[in-house]
Design a protein around this motif. Structure first.
Motif, short mmCIF file in Angstrom:
data_model
loop_
_atom_site.label_atom_id
_atom_site.label_comp_id
_atom_site.label_asym_id
_atom_site.label_seq_id
_atom_site.Cartn_x
_atom_site.Cartn_y
_atom_site.Cartn_z
N GLN A 234 -63.71 37.52 4.18
CA GLN A 234 -64.18 38.77 3.60
C GLN A 234 -62.98 39.53 3.06
O GLN A 234 -61.84 39.31 3.47
CB GLN A 234 -64.88 39.63 4.65
CG GLN A 234 -63.91 40.11 5.73
CD GLN A 234 -64.48 41.20 6.61
OE1 GLN A 234 -65.52 41.00 7.21
NE2 GLN A 234 -63.81 42.33 6.66
N SER A 235 -63.25 40.42 2.10
CA SER A 235 -62.19 41.26 1.56
C SER A 235 -62.78 42.49 0.90
O SER A 235 -63.81 42.40 0.22
CB SER A 235 -61.36 40.48 0.52
OG SER A 235 -60.35 41.30 -0.03
N GLY A 236 -62.15 43.64 1.13
CA GLY A 236 -62.55 44.84 0.43
C GLY A 236 -62.10 44.79 -1.02
O GLY A 236 -61.01 44.29 -1.32
N ILE A 237 -62.93 45.27 -1.93
CA ILE A 237 -62.53 45.34 -3.34
C ILE A 237 -62.36 46.78 -3.80
O ILE A 237 -61.79 47.03 -4.85
CB ILE A 237 -63.53 44.59 -4.24
CG1 ILE A 237 -64.94 45.15 -4.07
CG2 ILE A 237 -63.50 43.11 -3.93
CD1 ILE A 237 -65.95 44.49 -5.03
N ASN A 238 -62.88 47.73 -3.03
CA ASN A 238 -62.55 49.15 -3.17
C ASN A 238 -62.91 49.83 -1.87
O ASN A 238 -63.29 49.17 -0.90
CB ASN A 238 -63.23 49.79 -4.40
CG ASN A 238 -64.75 49.74 -4.32
OD1 ASN A 238 -65.34 49.96 -3.27
ND2 ASN A 238 -65.39 49.44 -5.46
N GLN A 239 -62.83 51.14 -1.83
CA GLN A 239 -63.01 51.87 -0.59
C GLN A 239 -64.40 51.66 0.04
O GLN A 239 -64.56 51.72 1.25
CB GLN A 239 -62.78 53.37 -0.82
CG GLN A 239 -62.81 54.22 0.44
CD GLN A 239 -61.68 53.86 1.41
OE1 GLN A 239 -60.62 53.41 0.98
NE2 GLN A 239 -61.91 54.05 2.71
N ARG A 281 -72.02 47.21 0.59
CA ARG A 281 -71.70 48.49 -0.06
C ARG A 281 -72.03 49.65 0.88
O ARG A 281 -73.11 49.70 1.47
CB ARG A 281 -72.52 48.63 -1.35
CG ARG A 281 -72.40 49.96 -2.07
CD ARG A 281 -71.14 50.03 -2.87
NE ARG A 281 -71.05 51.29 -3.61
CZ ARG A 281 -69.99 51.68 -4.31
NH1 ARG A 281 -68.93 50.88 -4.38
NH2 ARG A 281 -69.96 52.83 -4.94
N ARG A 282 -71.08 50.58 1.02
CA ARG A 282 -71.33 51.80 1.79
C ARG A 282 -71.77 52.89 0.84
O ARG A 282 -71.04 53.28 -0.07
CB ARG A 282 -70.06 52.21 2.55
CG ARG A 282 -70.27 53.47 3.39
CD ARG A 282 -69.11 53.70 4.32
NE ARG A 282 -67.84 53.79 3.58
CZ ARG A 282 -66.65 53.60 4.13
NH1 ARG A 282 -66.58 53.27 5.40
NH2 ARG A 282 -65.56 53.72 3.41
N PHE A 283 -72.99 53.36 1.04
CA PHE A 283 -73.56 54.37 0.15
C PHE A 283 -73.31 55.79 0.65
O PHE A 283 -73.32 56.74 -0.14
CB PHE A 283 -75.05 54.13 -0.02
CG PHE A 283 -75.36 52.83 -0.70
CD1 PHE A 283 -75.28 52.70 -2.07
CD2 PHE A 283 -75.73 51.72 0.06
CE1 PHE A 283 -75.57 51.49 -2.69
CE2 PHE A 283 -76.02 50.50 -0.55
CZ PHE A 283 -75.93 50.39 -1.94
N SER A 284 -73.12 55.94 1.96
CA SER A 284 -72.83 57.24 2.55
C SER A 284 -72.18 57.00 3.90
O SER A 284 -72.01 55.85 4.33
CB SER A 284 -74.11 58.07 2.71
OG SER A 284 -74.94 57.52 3.72
N GLU A 285 -71.83 58.06 4.59
CA GLU A 285 -71.24 57.91 5.92
C GLU A 285 -72.22 57.31 6.92
O GLU A 285 -71.82 56.75 7.93
CB GLU A 285 -70.76 59.27 6.43
CG GLU A 285 -69.53 59.80 5.70
CD GLU A 285 -68.35 58.84 5.82
OE1 GLU A 285 -68.10 58.34 6.95
OE2 GLU A 285 -67.69 58.57 4.80
#
Length: 373
Positions: A234-239, A281-285
Motif C-alpha cells: 500500500q502507499s499514500g498518494i496524497n493526504q 479515500r478519506r472523505f472526512s474525519e
C-alpha cells in the motif's frame, strides 16, 4: 492514512473472500497488527451464491450454492512501541453445495458437500526499527464435513456417503514488513503453513459398489489444509488517498480427500492465485471508503469438481468506515462476484457431466471495532 488501510482490510473479510477459489472463505487476514492502538472487533460476512446450470442429459440444475455466513473476531494489544500481540478467530474454509434432482434420472441429482471449519491464530509482531518488523505465531484449525455422491454420473457409487469427524491440527503464520509511515507505505509478506488433520471416517458404500449399504467406520482420512503466501502493498498518494494491492497464492492442489476405502479422491482442486487492486479515500474525519477489484484465474481447463462448480472469478468491492465515537468504528461493504464458467466432471479419465455459465455471488459484511485505550 492508517484508517484507510483498516477499511480495506476489514472489507476483505466482511465482504471479500467468501467466494474464493478452492475452499477459501476468509483468508484469515492479519492486517490488524499494523493498526494503531489496542482494540477488539467482531465481523460478519454473508454470501448469496447463484450457481445454476444443466447436466449433459439436458436436465436443468437449480442453484447448488447455499447461502452462508462467515463470523470473525479479534483482539489486538500494543505493549510499548515495539511489541504487538493479536488473537484472531475466524472460519477460514468451507463448502455448502447441494444438487437437486432425481438421482435415478439426472447425472448429479442428490450430490452434496458440507464442510465447516474454525481457526484460532495468535500473532506476535516485533518492530525491529521504525521501518522493519517481523511477526508470527501458532495457528490451529478445526474441521469436519460430509459428502454424498449421487446421480447417474457416479455409476455404482450412486448414493455413496462419507462423514469426516471433527479433528484439529496446528501450524503457524510467519511474515515480515517494511514501512515508511510518513508516506503510509507498507510492503508485507505473510506465509500460512500447511496443517495436517486426521479425520475419523464413516462410509456408506452402496451394495452395487461392493459395500454393505449401511454406514461403517472405515478408519482415518489424512487431510492437508494447504499452505498459502500473500504479498501485500500500500502507499499514500496524497493526504487523503491510498492505493493498495495484493497477490495471494494457495496450494489447493495439495489438498485431497482419500478415504480408507478404495473410493477415489473426492476433492481435486487447482491451486489458486488471487490478485487485488484498490483505492481508499478519506472523505472526512469520521468517514472513509474503499473501492477494489480482484481477479482469480481459472484452471488450465474448465473441468472442475461437482462440489465446487466454478472456475476463476472477477469481483468488485465497495466499502466504507464510519467513526461513531472516539472508541467505536463501524465498517461495512458489498461485493459482487462474477463466477467463471465451469464443467463439473467425474470419472477417470475426467468426463464432463454438466455446464455452469453466467453465475455470480453477492456478499455483504459488517465489522464493529471498539478501542481499548
Amino acid at each position: 492514512m492508517q484508517k484507510l488501510t483498516s477499511t480495506a482490510a476489514a472489507l476483505a473479510l466482511s465482504a471479500g473472500a467468501a467466494t474464493a477459489g478452492g475452499l477459501d472463505r476468509s483468508y484469515t487476514p492479519i492486517d490488524l497488527i499494523f493498526d494503531d492502538g489496542s482494540f477488539t472487533e467482531i465481523s460478519y460476512g454473508f454470501t448469496m451464491p447463484d450457481l445454476t446450470g444443466s447436466d449433459l442429459l439436458g436436465n436443468p440444475i437449480a442453484n447448488v450454492g447455499n447461502d452462508f455466513g462467515v463470523l470473525g473476531s479479534a483482539l489486538k494489544m500494543d505493549f510499548g512501541e515495539k511489541l504487538t500481540f493479536a488473537v484472531i478467530a475466524d472460519q477460514p474454509y468451507g463448502a455448502d453445495t447441494v444438487y437437486g434432482g432425481n438421482p435415478g434420472a439426472t447425472l448429479l441429482g442428490g450430490t452434496f458437500a458440507k464442510a465447516e471449519t474454525g481457526s484460532l491464530t495468535a500473532i506476535l509482531k516485533y518492530k525491529i526499527t521504525d521501518r522493519f518488523s517481523v511477526y508470527g505465531g501458532p495457528r490451529a484449525v478445526k474441521a469436519d464435513g460430509t459428502i454424498r455422491l449421487s446421480g447417474l454420473a457416479y455409476g455404482a457409487l450412486n448414493g455413496y456417503t462419507v462423514r469426516f469427524s471433527s479433528n484439529s491440527g496446528t501450524g503457524y503464520v510467519i511474515g515480515a514488513a517494511y514501512e515508511i509511515p510518513e508516506y503510509a507505505l507498507r510492503v508485507s509478506g505473510t506465509y500460512h503453513s500447511a496443517i495436517d488433520l486426521r479425520m475419523g471416517t464413516t462410509e456408506n458404500i452402496p451394495v452395487a459398489a461392493g459395500g454393505t449399504g449401511t454406514p461403517v467406520g472405515t478408519g482415518i482420512t489424512a487431510v492437508e489444509i494447504p499452505q498459502s503466501f500473500e504479498l501485500a502493498a500500500q502507499s499514500g498518494i496524497n493526504q487523503n488517498t491510498l492505493v493498495f494491492g495484493s497477490i495471494r497464492w494457495s496450494d489447493w492442489e495439495a489438498f485431497s480427500l482419500n478415504p480408507p476405502s478404495p473410493v477415489p479422491n473426492l476433492a481435486q482442486l487447482d491451486s489458486v492465485t488471487t490478485y487485488e487492486l484498490g483505492v481508499g479515500r478519506r472523505f472526512s474525519e469520521r468517514f472513509s471508503g474503499s473501492l477494489s477489484v480482484s481477479y482469480e484465474a481459472g484452471g488450465s481447463d474448465s473441468l472442475v469438481s461437482p462440489l465446487a462448480p466454478t472456475n476463476g472469478q472477477t469481483a468488485i468491492s465497495v466499502g466504507g468506515r464510519y467513526k461513531v465515537t472516539e472508541k467505536i468504528d463501524i465498517s461495512g461493504g458489498v461485493r459482487y462476484t462474477w463466477l467463471g464458467d465451469a464443467l463439473p466432471e467425474t470419472g477417470t479419465p475426467d468426463t464432463p457431466r454438466g455446464n455452469f455459465q453466467d453465475n455470480n455471488a453477492v456478499s455483504v459484511g459488517l465489522k464493529v471495532r471498539v478501542a481499548l485505550n
